[in-house]
Design an enzyme around this catalytic site. Sequence first.
Site, PDB file in Angstrom:
ATOM      1  NE  ARG A  16      20.455  -5.809 -20.953  1.00 54.58           N
ATOM      2  CZ  ARG A  16      20.991  -5.187 -22.175  1.00 54.58           C
ATOM      3  NH1 ARG A  16      20.578  -3.851 -22.461  1.00 54.58           N
ATOM      4  NH2 ARG A  16      21.391  -6.050 -23.107  1.00 54.58           N
ATOM      5  CB  SER A 106      24.290  -3.339 -23.354  1.00 51.04           C
ATOM      6  OG  SER A 106      24.449  -2.361 -24.443  1.00 51.04           O
ATOM      7  CG  HIS A 107      22.930   1.161 -23.027  1.00 50.28           C
ATOM      8  ND1 HIS A 107      22.541   0.243 -23.946  1.00 50.28           N
ATOM      9  CD2 HIS A 107      21.829   1.834 -22.435  1.00 50.28           C
ATOM     10  CE1 HIS A 107      21.285   0.252 -24.095  1.00 50.28           C
ATOM     11  NE2 HIS A 107      20.648   1.213 -23.144  1.00 50.28           N
ATOM     12  CE  LYS A 116      23.535  -8.080 -25.351  1.00 42.90           C
ATOM     13  NZ  LYS A 116      24.132  -7.060 -26.462  1.00 42.90           N
ATOM     14  CG  ASP A 258      26.984  -0.908 -27.379  1.00 43.58           C
ATOM     15  OD1 ASP A 258      28.249  -1.336 -27.711  1.00 43.58           O
ATOM     16  OD2 ASP A 258      26.191  -1.443 -27.281  1.00 43.58           O
ATOM     17  CG  ASP A 260      27.607  -5.124 -25.455  1.00 46.42           C
ATOM     18  OD1 ASP A 260      27.096  -3.907 -25.756  1.00 46.42           O
ATOM     19  OD2 ASP A 260      26.629  -6.192 -25.712  1.00 46.42           O
ATOM     20  CG  ASP A 262      26.677  -5.234 -29.004  1.00 45.58           C
ATOM     21  OD1 ASP A 262      26.648  -4.200 -28.581  1.00 45.58           O
ATOM     22  OD2 ASP A 262      25.718  -6.011 -28.941  1.00 45.58           O
ATOM     23  NE  ARG A 263      23.861  -0.345 -28.998  1.00 46.99           N
ATOM     24  CZ  ARG A 263      23.321   0.601 -28.451  1.00 46.99           C
ATOM     25  NH1 ARG A 263      22.565   1.453 -29.344  1.00 46.99           N
ATOM     26  NH2 ARG A 263      23.369   0.953 -27.436  1.00 46.99           N
ATOM     27  CG  HIS A 351      22.913  -3.811 -32.885  1.00 48.10           C
ATOM     28  ND1 HIS A 351      23.787  -4.628 -32.224  1.00 48.10           N
ATOM     29  CD2 HIS A 351      22.015  -3.259 -31.784  1.00 48.10           C
ATOM     30  CE1 HIS A 351      23.220  -4.407 -30.767  1.00 48.10           C
ATOM     31  NE2 HIS A 351      22.239  -3.536 -30.713  1.00 48.10           N
TER      32      HIS A 351
END
Length: 492
Positions: A16, A106-107, A116, A258, A260, A262-263, A351
Amino acid sequence: MTRIDLSSLIKAYDVRGTVPDQLSPDVAHAIGAAFARVVVLPEASGAPAAVVGHDMRDSGPELVAAFTRGLTDAGVDVTLVGLCSTDGLYYASGALGVPGAMFTASHNPAVYNGIKLCRAGARPVGQDTGLTQVRELAGDYLGDGLPAAADEESRGTATERDMLADYSGFLRSLVDLSGIRPLKVVVDAGNGMGGHTVPAVLGTGAGLPALPLDVVPLYFELDGTFPNHEANPLEPANLRDLQAAVVEHDADLGLAFDGDADRCFVVDEHGDPVSPSAITALVGLREVAKELAADPDAKPVVIHNLITSRAVPDLLRAAGAETVRTRVGHSFIKAQMAEHQAVFGGEHSAHYYFRDFFFADTGMLAAMHVLAALGAQPHPLSALADAYQPYVASGEINSTVADVPAARERVVEAYVEQQGAGPVEVDELDGLTVSHWDGQHPQWWFNLRASNTEPLLRLNVEAADHDIMEKVRDDVLSLVRAQGGTTEGAQR
């Protein structure tokens, strides 16, 4: 040899950084070439293959193209799934049985992007499972040049494939929502990938039958500049639009994803947040019940990190499950999930991990469990959630301190060495956890963890009632800040 240092870009769990100064197409190319040789080629039993996806960030397609070139030059066949959520990429890796790479930050703000990485079956690639070697080899390639590409006959291919419908159908097969009572749900996608996946999974966008759901969309337009608010629902400010919309539309609940996707965070019919610990307990109990229904002699295992509420192990053990407490961080939870063949795992950061989803995390599947639980009974979500959150938590409070070890030592001296608070249990699984709980009154515990990257101490406190929580919280913070530290707001 001349190795370029990529330690500021490739960290413990993922890649990242800012684009293009840290993560450029050349760097992505080198990482792709390294990923091929560290992970993909050694794992391949036949023709080497991988799957690659990306989120809605403008920099994604160019970085994916460069990364893919590193793979195909090494003889790897690449399936390009295009726009997808991170759990959509995990699904593709699991369903195809090949390693994968998801381009997302992500965020983080628009100037960031990242990767990832996972092994076949969505197994994680972290600092102890290949990421360190990927970082070093990519650094070598950037310093001394990439290896020569395979000849035309041996070079890999890149093929596009849309897997959104397959992903949506797979999730629908795990949680049946067709028979629930009608629910109105507001969904805040934060201009992230939830705007791509929610219409497919909860609606008819992927050609699946309609569900008894009235979805009110907020910010479904894919926009990596995040024009409405940061796509990080862990920050209370980013839930305000969702909370207001739930009340305005008289909805049964609200969901926030979020960047991407995933949360997933949940708010009840009043717009009040439902803690991720309560969601962990709710979903965990459903997965345990399903396991025991299939095999009454089974001993289902549920994983939770050490910041989750004490209600999680209490409720799950009472239901016949074994619980395993782990450090904070997805690589630790995923390792424990696989080791114990756990049916489910949850973190305080929202998560949620499922054995039936390749032991990987998926916010969408957790959301579906919440919808199923709510829709199977007549009561509002606030009443349902109360059973899973009997205690009072502080949320995570970050304190910036000049001397982290000294601040921590002040807390150790006060609570452990002097035993001024009475007999306590102490462990150092992840930071310092001090507990005055089992069979003792008043009941409280706290965890104090140092950040890996900043001069921060992170405090989480839980107690049986609000007054005790506030007293422990304030006492510990006064020790942490005794030499002039400053405290940021709690993340609830």
